[in-house]
Design an enzyme around this catalytic site. Structure first.
Site, PDB file in Angstrom:
ATOM      1  N   ASP A 220      51.075 154.917  88.243  1.00  0.00           N
ATOM      2  CA  ASP A 220      49.787 154.702  88.244  1.00  0.00           C
ATOM      3  C   ASP A 220      49.154 153.680  87.769  1.00  0.00           C
ATOM      4  O   ASP A 220      49.714 152.959  86.848  1.00  0.00           O
ATOM      5  CB  ASP A 220      48.952 155.918  87.683  1.00  0.00           C
ATOM      6  CG  ASP A 220      49.404 157.341  88.311  1.00  0.00           C
ATOM      7  OD1 ASP A 220      49.948 157.317  89.540  1.00  0.00           O
ATOM      8  OD2 ASP A 220      49.117 158.546  87.507  1.00  0.00           O
TER       9      ASP A 220
HETATM   10  N1  URA Z   1      52.902 160.798  86.337  1.00  0.00           N
HETATM   11  C1  URA Z   1      51.655 160.644  86.212  1.00  0.00           C
HETATM   12  O1  URA Z   1      50.721 161.140  86.459  1.00  0.00           O
HETATM   13  N2  URA Z   1      51.588 159.070  86.469  1.00  0.00           N
HETATM   14  C2  URA Z   1      52.378 158.103  86.659  1.00  0.00           C
HETATM   15  O2  URA Z   1      52.309 156.995  86.622  1.00  0.00           O
HETATM   16  C3  URA Z   1      53.727 158.536  86.584  1.00  0.00           C
HETATM   17  C4  URA Z   1      54.002 159.935  86.400  1.00  0.00           C
END
Ligand code: URA
Length: 245
Positions: A105
């Site tokens: 993310d």
């Molecule tokens: N889980 C999440 O919530 N975000 C990420 O970037 C990776 C795994």
């Protein structure tokens, strides 16, 4: 998938012609993708597509593999319509058409692999590739033992069953009502860690992927890159071969 590129760019990159000349070749019907003539300039191709110009396959780039310590505030993509920072901005010297293997993310930091090798990326992203992905989350609130147990059984979120292989509290701050929690996943569903914590009413404040299999960002700073060593690539491939049926 984020490994798609415009056909004229791919041809230009392979050193066959300039971008402009490549566009002419496409419009003139001299380019085929997987055996079919393509005259559309906007056509996108992946590294797995077979591109030929006047019947001659274009040279494949040698495969390259990188580890990136992704900082927060960067998009796991090769471009962004809104002009935000993307992971490939950190690779100005790399000429190959690299793309991230999966994604983290915007606000998540940590281990991210990039490559121009579509087969390798597909192998690692295969759902039965049971590699440990270790996340460390700072949470607003302190999850109970029962809640962490429910992560291991799997919880339903929007019709999806989300599961952790392992979940444990590393430390807590009772005064601030926060915790540091380690979660190990095999799956890599979109925003999985954040969704799991949201589902139990303990939202994630900060999230970092500390490990991808045996690969860590130890000794690196956020924003640093390094090529993967040949034995690391080999080992990741072997792990995948073992598990992907
Ligand atoms: N889980 C999440 O919530 N975000 C990420 O970037 C990776 C795994």
């Amino acid at each position: 998938m984020s490994d798609l590129e415009r056909l004229q760019k791919v041809i230009a990159h392979a050193g066959v012609a300039s971008r402009r000349k490549a566009e002419d070749l496409i419009v003139q019907g001299k380019v085929t993708v997987n055996g079919k003539v393509v005259k559309e300039l906007g056509t996108k191709v992946s590294p797995n597509d077979k591109v030929e110009v006047e019947g001659v396959p274009i040279a494949k780039e040698p495969p390259v593999y990188y580890l990136f310590y992704k900082p927060r505030g960067v998009i796991s993509s090769v471009k962004d319509d809104k002009g935000r920072k993307v992971v490939t901005d950190y690779f100005p010297e790399v000429e190959e058409r690299i793309f991230p293997i999966g994604r983290l993310d915007y606000d998540t930091s940590g281990v991210l692999l990039l490559t121009n090798d579509g087969d390798f990326a597909n192998l690692l992203m295969h759902p039965s590739y049971q590699i440990d992905k270790v996340y460390v989350a700072k949470t607003k609130g302190i999850p109970s033992t029962e809640q962490l147990k429910s992560f291991k059984k799997g919880i339903n979120v929007d019709g999806d069953r989300l599961k952790a292989v392992h979940a444990k509290v590393i430390s807590t701050d009772q005064k601030k009502n926060t915790a540091i929690v380690q979660l190990i996943l095999h799956e890599g569903k979109n925003r999985q860690v954040r969704k799991m914590f949201e589902a139990i009413g303990v939202p994630v404040d900060k999230l970092k992927r500390e490990k991808y299999g045996f690969i860590t960002v130890e000794g690196m700073n956020a924003g640093d890159i390094r090529p993967l060593k040949p034995h690391e690539v080999k080992q990741l491939r072997e792990l995948a071969d073992k598990n992907v049926k």
